[in-house]
Each structure stands twice: as C-alpha cells, then as structure tokens.
Design a protein around this motif. Structure first.
Motif, short mmCIF file in Angstrom:
data_model
loop_
_atom_site.label_atom_id
_atom_site.label_comp_id
_atom_site.label_asym_id
_atom_site.label_seq_id
_atom_site.Cartn_x
_atom_site.Cartn_y
_atom_site.Cartn_z
N UNK A 150 8.28 -5.81 -2.39
CA UNK A 150 8.07 -6.96 -3.26
C UNK A 150 8.98 -8.12 -2.92
N UNK A 151 10.24 -7.82 -2.62
CA UNK A 151 11.18 -8.89 -2.24
C UNK A 151 10.79 -9.51 -0.90
N UNK A 152 10.36 -8.68 0.04
CA UNK A 152 9.92 -9.20 1.34
C UNK A 152 8.72 -10.13 1.16
N UNK A 153 7.77 -9.72 0.34
CA UNK A 153 6.58 -10.53 0.10
C UNK A 153 6.92 -11.83 -0.63
N UNK A 154 7.91 -11.78 -1.48
CA UNK A 154 8.30 -12.98 -2.23
C UNK A 154 8.69 -14.10 -1.27
N UNK A 155 9.41 -13.78 -0.21
CA UNK A 155 9.80 -14.79 0.77
C UNK A 155 8.60 -15.31 1.56
N UNK A 156 7.51 -14.54 1.56
CA UNK A 156 6.31 -14.94 2.29
C UNK A 156 5.27 -15.59 1.37
N UNK A 157 5.66 -15.87 0.13
CA UNK A 157 4.75 -16.54 -0.80
C UNK A 157 3.73 -15.63 -1.44
N UNK A 158 4.07 -14.34 -1.55
CA UNK A 158 3.13 -13.38 -2.14
C UNK A 158 3.87 -12.44 -3.10
N UNK A 159 3.09 -11.68 -3.85
CA UNK A 159 3.65 -10.71 -4.80
C UNK A 159 2.90 -9.39 -4.67
N UNK A 160 3.63 -8.31 -4.84
CA UNK A 160 3.05 -6.97 -4.74
C UNK A 160 2.67 -6.46 -6.12
N UNK A 161 1.48 -5.87 -6.20
CA UNK A 161 1.07 -5.13 -7.38
C UNK A 161 0.81 -3.70 -6.92
N UNK A 162 1.53 -2.75 -7.48
CA UNK A 162 1.37 -1.35 -7.10
C UNK A 162 1.32 -0.52 -8.36
N UNK A 163 0.28 0.28 -8.49
CA UNK A 163 0.15 1.17 -9.65
C UNK A 163 -0.09 2.59 -9.15
N UNK A 164 0.35 3.53 -9.92
CA UNK A 164 0.19 4.93 -9.56
C UNK A 164 -1.23 5.36 -9.83
N UNK A 165 -1.84 6.00 -8.85
CA UNK A 165 -3.15 6.61 -9.02
C UNK A 165 -2.90 8.05 -9.44
N UNK A 166 -2.98 8.30 -10.73
CA UNK A 166 -2.63 9.62 -11.26
C UNK A 166 -3.49 10.73 -10.67
N UNK A 167 -4.72 10.43 -10.30
CA UNK A 167 -5.61 11.46 -9.76
C UNK A 167 -5.15 11.95 -8.39
N UNK A 168 -4.56 11.04 -7.59
CA UNK A 168 -4.17 11.43 -6.23
C UNK A 168 -2.67 11.50 -6.03
N UNK A 169 -1.91 10.87 -6.91
CA UNK A 169 -0.46 10.81 -6.72
C UNK A 169 -0.06 9.73 -5.74
N UNK A 170 -1.02 8.97 -5.24
CA UNK A 170 -0.74 7.87 -4.33
C UNK A 170 -0.64 6.56 -5.10
N UNK A 171 -0.45 5.48 -4.36
CA UNK A 171 -0.28 4.16 -4.96
C UNK A 171 -1.48 3.28 -4.62
N UNK A 172 -1.96 2.56 -5.63
CA UNK A 172 -2.98 1.53 -5.44
C UNK A 172 -2.21 0.24 -5.23
N UNK A 173 -2.38 -0.38 -4.06
CA UNK A 173 -1.58 -1.54 -3.68
C UNK A 173 -2.48 -2.76 -3.51
N UNK A 174 -2.03 -3.87 -4.06
CA UNK A 174 -2.73 -5.14 -3.88
C UNK A 174 -1.67 -6.23 -3.73
N UNK A 175 -1.98 -7.24 -2.93
CA UNK A 175 -1.05 -8.34 -2.70
C UNK A 175 -1.68 -9.62 -3.24
#
Length: 194
Positions: free
Chosen positions: A79-104
């Motif tokens: 998230x901090x890296x993206x902030x310097x690039x003019x973007x923001x990270x959205x990451x939520x836990x996918x409870x069904x898989x234990x992985x992360x749903x990521x969007x920028x």
C-alpha cells in the motif's frame, strides 16, 4: 439660493454582524474546504476504501488469512509503495480460499500513468479486464484475448505482489496467497466458521 439634493451617506455595517451565526460558521467551513482543495486537490477526495485510517482488509473476526501474521505488514508495504505511484491497494480476505482478493484504485492518474496503462480516472480501479472478486473464466490468471493495456496491468500486479511474497493463484488475476502458504481447504474454512 438653489438647494441641491443630497444623497444620504451610506451606513457601513459590520458584514459579519448582519449574518446569523450559522451562516458565519458555514462560510468559514466552505472557505477552509476550498483552501484545502487549492492546496492539495486530493485532500478533498477520500481515498477509496481508506476511510478513517482503517486499512480495507482489517476485520474484527479472525479469518483464514490471519493464519500467517506477516500478511498484513506485507500488504501495508504494498500500500505504501502504491501510494507513491498515485494508487491505493484494496485487499480483502477470501474466507472460502484463505487467499486475498486484491484490487488497485487510481488516486492520482498523473502519477499512475507512469506505471499502469489504460483509462486512469481518479477513484476508479486500474483496468484489469474484469472486476476484482468476480469468478469468471476471463478472470483466470492466464486468460488471453484482452487489450495490451489489460495484459500489461495484470503482469504488473503479479510482479508487484511477487516482490512482496504473494503468489497469484491460477483461478483469477485478483486472487493471491502469501508465498509458502497453501490456500485454506474448504474443510478448514468450514471448521473455522463454526
């Protein structure tokens, strides 16, 4: 003797005395907001998913994604890296898989265009061809048939996440698991939910 008409001298009133108190305070609030916009245009636009300093992936209940305590600090670094690039990270836990749903999300298109491609409207998601979290065949990590911009953006996201020890799962461009950790099995998730 001729008398010339005289015009009455205008009375000067204290401009703030003529306004009701509520109007005075709303004028001050509007002036502060406008000065904030002039100083930093992004100050008046909330960053998508980042209200009140709460990271979008924070949850009150323990989720399968919390099995590895290094995931959240790694996502914060991204998230901090993206902030310097003019973007923001959205990451939520996918409870069904234990992985992360990521969007920028694009916060500042003028900065973001140096890294990603396609339409970069502030407040919008970086174009990845399909929405994050949507289980579609076109969302598969190896899907083809997209514009060069979308393919570039997907490759860029995979490389960004890989630098921070997250592997792209084959089912979707937006689905990541921390390196060295297999996604949770359905039975593990069912037991955790009970």
């Amino acid at each position: 003797m001729l008398a010339l008409p005289t015009t009455p001298t205008p009375r000067r009133l204290n401009p703030t005395a003529a306004m009701p108190p509520a109007t005075r305070w709303s004028s001050v609030a509007v002036a502060l907001l406008l000065s904030a916009c002039a100083h930093s245009p992004q100050a008046a636009v909330p960053t998508p998913g980042l209200q009140s300093g709460v990271m979008p992936w924070e949850q009150t209940a323990i989720s399968p994604c919390d099995k590895e305590p290094t995931a959240r600090p790694a996502l914060e670094r991204i998230g901090r890296e993206l902030q310097f690039q003019g973007m923001a990270l959205e990451a939520t836990c996918n409870a069904a898989s234990g992985g992360w749903v990521v969007q920028v999300q694009v916060v500042d298109g003028t900065k973001a265009h140096k890294v990603v491609r396609g339409p970069l409207a502030d407040g919008q998601a970086v174009d990845m061809g399909t929405p994050a979290g949507a289980a579609r065949s076109e969302a598969a990590a190896g899907a083809t048939g997209f514009s060069p911009d979308v393919l570039h953006n997907r490759q860029w996201l995979r490389a960004l996440m890989a630098r921070h020890q997250f592997d792209n799962l084959p089912d979707a461009w937006w689905h990541f698991a921390q390196r060295g950790l297999p996604p949770a099995q359905a039975s593990d998730t069912d037991l955790a939910a009970r």
